[in-house]
Motif scaffolding. Structure first.
Motif, PDB file in Angstrom:
ATOM      1  N   LEU A  41      22.122   0.872 -17.854  1.00  0.00           N
ATOM      2  CA  LEU A  41      21.056   0.698 -16.859  1.00  0.00           C
ATOM      3  C   LEU A  41      19.749   1.320 -17.311  1.00  0.00           C
ATOM      4  CD1 LEU A  41      22.702   0.971 -13.368  1.00  0.00           C
ATOM      5  CD2 LEU A  41      21.741  -1.003 -14.502  1.00  0.00           C
ATOM      6  N   LYS A  42      19.860   2.171 -18.364  1.00  0.00           N
ATOM      7  CA  LYS A  42      18.630   2.767 -18.897  1.00  0.00           C
ATOM      8  C   LYS A  42      17.667   1.654 -19.295  1.00  0.00           C
ATOM      9  CE  LYS A  42      19.893   6.877 -21.218  1.00  0.00           C
ATOM     10  NZ  LYS A  42      20.484   7.124 -22.517  1.00  0.00           N
ATOM     11  N   GLU A  43      18.224   0.667 -20.014  1.00  0.00           N
ATOM     12  CA  GLU A  43      17.390  -0.429 -20.486  1.00  0.00           C
ATOM     13  C   GLU A  43      16.942  -1.307 -19.313  1.00  0.00           C
ATOM     14  OE1 GLU A  43      17.520  -4.103 -23.602  1.00  0.00           O
ATOM     15  OE2 GLU A  43      19.235  -2.754 -23.500  1.00  0.00           O
ATOM     16  N   VAL A  44      17.891  -1.556 -18.397  1.00  0.00           N
ATOM     17  CA  VAL A  44      17.565  -2.372 -17.221  1.00  0.00           C
ATOM     18  C   VAL A  44      16.453  -1.686 -16.430  1.00  0.00           C
ATOM     19  CG1 VAL A  44      18.437  -3.325 -15.057  1.00  0.00           C
ATOM     20  CG2 VAL A  44      19.891  -3.292 -17.079  1.00  0.00           C
ATOM     21  N   HIS A  45      16.612  -0.361 -16.272  1.00  0.00           N
ATOM     22  CA  HIS A  45      15.635   0.427 -15.531  1.00  0.00           C
ATOM     23  C   HIS A  45      14.265   0.321 -16.206  1.00  0.00           C
ATOM     24  CE1 HIS A  45      14.339   3.533 -12.861  1.00  0.00           C
ATOM     25  NE2 HIS A  45      13.911   4.265 -13.866  1.00  0.00           N
ATOM     26  N   HIS A  46      14.307   0.465 -17.532  1.00  0.00           N
ATOM     27  CA  HIS A  46      13.072   0.411 -18.298  1.00  0.00           C
ATOM     28  C   HIS A  46      12.403  -0.962 -18.131  1.00  0.00           C
ATOM     29  CE1 HIS A  46      10.405   1.137 -21.655  1.00  0.00           C
ATOM     30  NE2 HIS A  46      10.736  -0.059 -22.122  1.00  0.00           N
ATOM     31  N   LEU A  47      13.230  -2.016 -18.222  1.00  0.00           N
ATOM     32  CA  LEU A  47      12.685  -3.374 -18.092  1.00  0.00           C
ATOM     33  C   LEU A  47      12.143  -3.623 -16.690  1.00  0.00           C
ATOM     34  CD1 LEU A  47      15.305  -5.472 -20.090  1.00  0.00           C
ATOM     35  CD2 LEU A  47      12.942  -4.997 -20.710  1.00  0.00           C
ATOM     36  N   THR A  48      12.864  -3.079 -15.674  1.00  0.00           N
ATOM     37  CA  THR A  48      12.404  -3.262 -14.294  1.00  0.00           C
ATOM     38  C   THR A  48      11.050  -2.586 -14.109  1.00  0.00           C
ATOM     39  OG1 THR A  48      14.700  -3.008 -13.721  1.00  0.00           O
ATOM     40  CG2 THR A  48      13.171  -3.075 -11.887  1.00  0.00           C
ATOM     41  N   GLN A  49      10.954  -1.361 -14.686  1.00  0.00           N
ATOM     42  CA  GLN A  49       9.678  -0.648 -14.557  1.00  0.00           C
ATOM     43  C   GLN A  49       8.550  -1.444 -15.205  1.00  0.00           C
ATOM     44  OE1 GLN A  49      10.359   3.181 -16.276  1.00  0.00           O
ATOM     45  NE2 GLN A  49      10.119   4.188 -14.308  1.00  0.00           N
ATOM     46  N   GLU A  50       8.840  -1.945 -16.415  1.00  0.00           N
ATOM     47  CA  GLU A  50       7.852  -2.710 -17.165  1.00  0.00           C
ATOM     48  C   GLU A  50       7.434  -3.953 -16.363  1.00  0.00           C
ATOM     49  OE1 GLU A  50       6.923  -1.672 -20.273  1.00  0.00           O
ATOM     50  OE2 GLU A  50       5.449  -3.298 -20.288  1.00  0.00           O
TER      51      GLU A  50
END
Ligand SMILES: Nc1ncnc2c1ncn2[C@@H]1O[C@H](COP(=O)(O)OP(=O)(O)OP(=O)(O)O)[C@@H](O)[C@H]1O
Ligand SMILES: [Mg+2]
Length: 452
Positions: free
Chosen positions: A110-119
Motif C-alpha cells: 500500500l506504500k506504493e498505492v498510497h504514494h500514487l493516490t497522493q500523486e
C-alpha cells in the motif's frame, strides 16, 4: 498429478515471476508453498528459506489462500497487515484442464498505492486550479453596456474602442488611474472575434522585473534552480487565440519591452531556457497612465514598441474633464448596490462636482459606497461625504512642494538608472553618479515607487 513445479519450463516461469513488481506466492494442490518472489519478501518480510516447501497454513496461520484450493473462487483487494506494512492481495486458483492444481496470491504494497493516490490527488487539485484559472480568463466581467457616461470625450473613446474591437490590431489605452482602462480592455475583448478564447490580464508593474520574462514566456524544466518540474507555460501561451492585456505597460523594463516587441513582430515566443520557438496568435491590448511620449524622449520607453501598439489609441478622459457625467455615475453606483431608495440631494452632487477626482471613477465609486454606509436617511447629503472631499472640494490640482520634489527626484533617478542599467552593477554606478550610498538609492527606489 502434474504440479507446476515439475514442469520443464520451471526456470522460465521462475525468472518471470521474480521480475514482476508485485509480491507473488504460489502453493500446490496440497497447500505447500512452491514459489515466492523477491517483492513478496520485501512486502511481508518472509524469506524463501522460511516458507518454500512448508505448508502455508503452518507458516502463516491466517492465510486465506488454502481456501481457494477448496472453493476455486477468485478473491481480490483483500487487505492485509504485516508489522508496519499494509498491503492488498488478489488470489486465484490455478487449473490444469478443469482440475485445481494450486493457487496464486499477488500482493501490492500500500506504500506504493498510497504514494500514487497522493500523486493523483495532487494532480487533480492542480488541474482544478488550472481549470478555474482558464475559466476566469474567459470570463470578462465587463462589456460596453457597463461603461456609463454621455460626455463627448467618453463617447469618442467608446466609438474608437468599438471600431478597434472589429479589427485584429494591437490597441493602446491611455488614461489616468481609475478611469476605466481595464473596463475598456475587457469590453473590447468581449465583442471581438476572439471572445471565445482567453482574456489574460497582466499587471506589468506588480510583477518583479526579474520574474516578468518567465511569467510572460514560461520556462523549461531546469531553466533555473527553483524552476518547477515539467517547466511552466507563459501568459502569452495561455492567451493563444485570445487577448493579452498588458496593464501598466509604462512600468515594463526596457529589456522586456524589446522581447515583447519581438513577439508582436514575429508572432513567436521562446520559453526561458529553451532553444525552440513556438507560434502564438495573440492580440495585445496595452494600457498605461504614464505619458509614453515623454518617456520615449527620456529613453525610458522604446519608440518602436510605442508605434507598434499605437495602431489604435484610445484616450479615456479623466473624470475631472467630464464632470457632467457625475450625476449619471452616482445613479449607476446606487442602482448597482441595489439601493434604489437612496437618492442624492443638491448639496451632495454640488460637492462632488467641485472636487477634482485624482482617483477618477474608482475614487467616485468608493466615495459613493462610503456615503451609502454613512447616511442616516434616504437622502444623501454633503455631510455624508468623507472629509477629503469636503476639505479639498475647492482643490484645483495644485501640487504641493513636497510632491514636486518627489517627482523631480524620481525622474532624476530613473534617468540615471536607464543609462547605467538596473542590475546590481548598474545600481552601484547610479549611486556613485548621484553621489549617494547604495543603501540610500535602494531606499529611494522603494519610497518613490520606482519599478526596479
Ligand atoms: N465609465 C464607467 N462606468 C462605470 N464604471 C466605471 C467606468 N469607468 C470605470 N468604472 C469603474 O471604476 C473602477 C476602475 O476601473 P478600472 O479598473 O478599469 O480603471 P483603470 O483605469 O484600469 O485603473 P488603474 O489605472 O488604477 O489600473 C472599476 O470598478 C470600474 O468598473
Ligand atoms: Mg487598471
Amino acid at each position: 498429478m502434474s504440479l507446476l513445479i515439475d514442469d520443464n519450463d520451471t526456470n522460465w516461469y521462475k525468472s518471470i515471476i521474480q521480475a514482476v513488481n508485485d509480491g507473488i506466492l504460489v502453493i500446490d494442490f496440497y497447500g505447500v508453498v512452491q514459489i515466492i518472489n523477491k517483492e513478496y519478501t520485501n512486502i511481508t518480510g518472509v524469506t524463501e528459506s522460511e516458507i518454500v516447501g512448508e505448508l502455508l497454513r503452518d507458516v502463516r496461520p491466517g492465510a486465506e489462500l488454502p481456501e481457494v484450493l477448496l472453493d476455486g473462487k477468485i478473491r481480490s483487494g483483500v487487505f492485509r497487515k504485516e508489522g508496519k506494512n499494509n498491503y492488498i492481495v488478489d488470489m486465484a486458483p490455478i487449473y490444469n484442464g478443469n482440475k485445481i492444481i494450486g493457487a496464486v496470491s499477488v500482493c501490492k504494497s500500500l506504500k506504493e498505492v498510497h504514494h500514487l493516490t497522493q500523486e493523483l490527488n495532487r494532480s487533480k487539485k492542480r488541474l482544478k486550479q488550472l481549470e478555474e484559472m482558464v475559466e476566469s480568463f474567459h470570463r470578462t466581467t465587463y462589456s460596453f453596456e457597463d461603461i456609463v457616461g454621455q460626455n463627448k470625450g467618453l463617447l469618442n473613446a467608446i466609438h474608437t474602442a468599438k471600431k478597434a474591437a472589429g479589427t485584429d490590431f494591437n490597441i493602446l489605452i491611455l488614461g489616468e488611474s481609475g478611469t476605466g482602462k481595464e473596463l475598456f480592455a475587457q469590453a473590447i475583448h468581449h465583442i471581438s472575434s476572439r471572445n471565445s478564447h482567453p482574456f489574460v490580464p497582466v499587471n506589468c508593474a506588480a510583477i518583479p522585473s526579474t520574474l516578468l520574462e518567465s511569467e510572460l514566456f514560461g520556462y523549461e524544466e531546469g531553466a533555473f534552480t527553483s524552476s518547477k518540474k515539467g517547466g511552466k507555460s507563459g501568459l502569452f501561451d495561455l492567451a493563444d487565440n485570445g487577448t493579452l492585456f498588458l496593464d501598466e505597460i509604462g512600468d515594463m523594463p526596457l529589456e522586456m519591452q524589446a522581447k515583447v516587441l519581438r513577439v508582436m513582430q514575429d508572432g513567436v515566443i521562446r520559453k526561458v531556457g529553451s532553444l525552440h520557438e513556438r507560434k502564438v496568435n495573440v492580440r495585445v491590448i496595452a494600457a498605461t497612465n504614464k505619458d509614453l511620449e515623454k518617456m520615449i524622449s527620456k529613453e525610458r520607453f522604446r519608440a518602436d514598441l510605442y508605434y507598434r501598439l499605437n495602431t489604435f489609441q484610445i484616450k479615456i478622459p479623466s473624470l475631472k474633464s467630464r464632470k457632467d457625467d457625475i450625476p449619471l455615475l452616482v445613479d449607476y453606483f446606487l442602482q448597482n448596490a441595489n439601493l434604489h431608495s437612496l437618492s442624492p440631494d443638491e448639496s451632495f452632487i454640488d460637492l462632488l462636482m467641485s472636487y477634482d477626482w485624482p482617483g477618477n471613477i474608482r475614487e467616485l465609486k468608493n466615495t459613493i459606497h462610503y456615503a451609502m454606509n454613512m447616511t442616516e436617511s434616504s437622502r444623501l447629503k454633503a455631510g455624508d461625504l468623507p472629509d477629503t472631499i469636503n476639505r479639498n472640494g475647492q482643490r484645483s490640482g495644485e501640487k504641493t512642494l513636497e510632491r514636486i520634489i518627489e517627482e523631480t527626484e524620481r525622474d532624476a533617478i530613473l534617468d540615471v538608472l536607464n543609462k547605467t542599467g538596473t542590475d546590481l552593477k548598474g545600481k552601484k554606478l547610479a549611486a556613485k553618479k548621484l553621489n549617494i550610498s547604495l543603501a540610500t538609492l535602494y531606499n529611494k527606489i522603494s519610497r518613490l515607487d520606482i519599478p526596479f
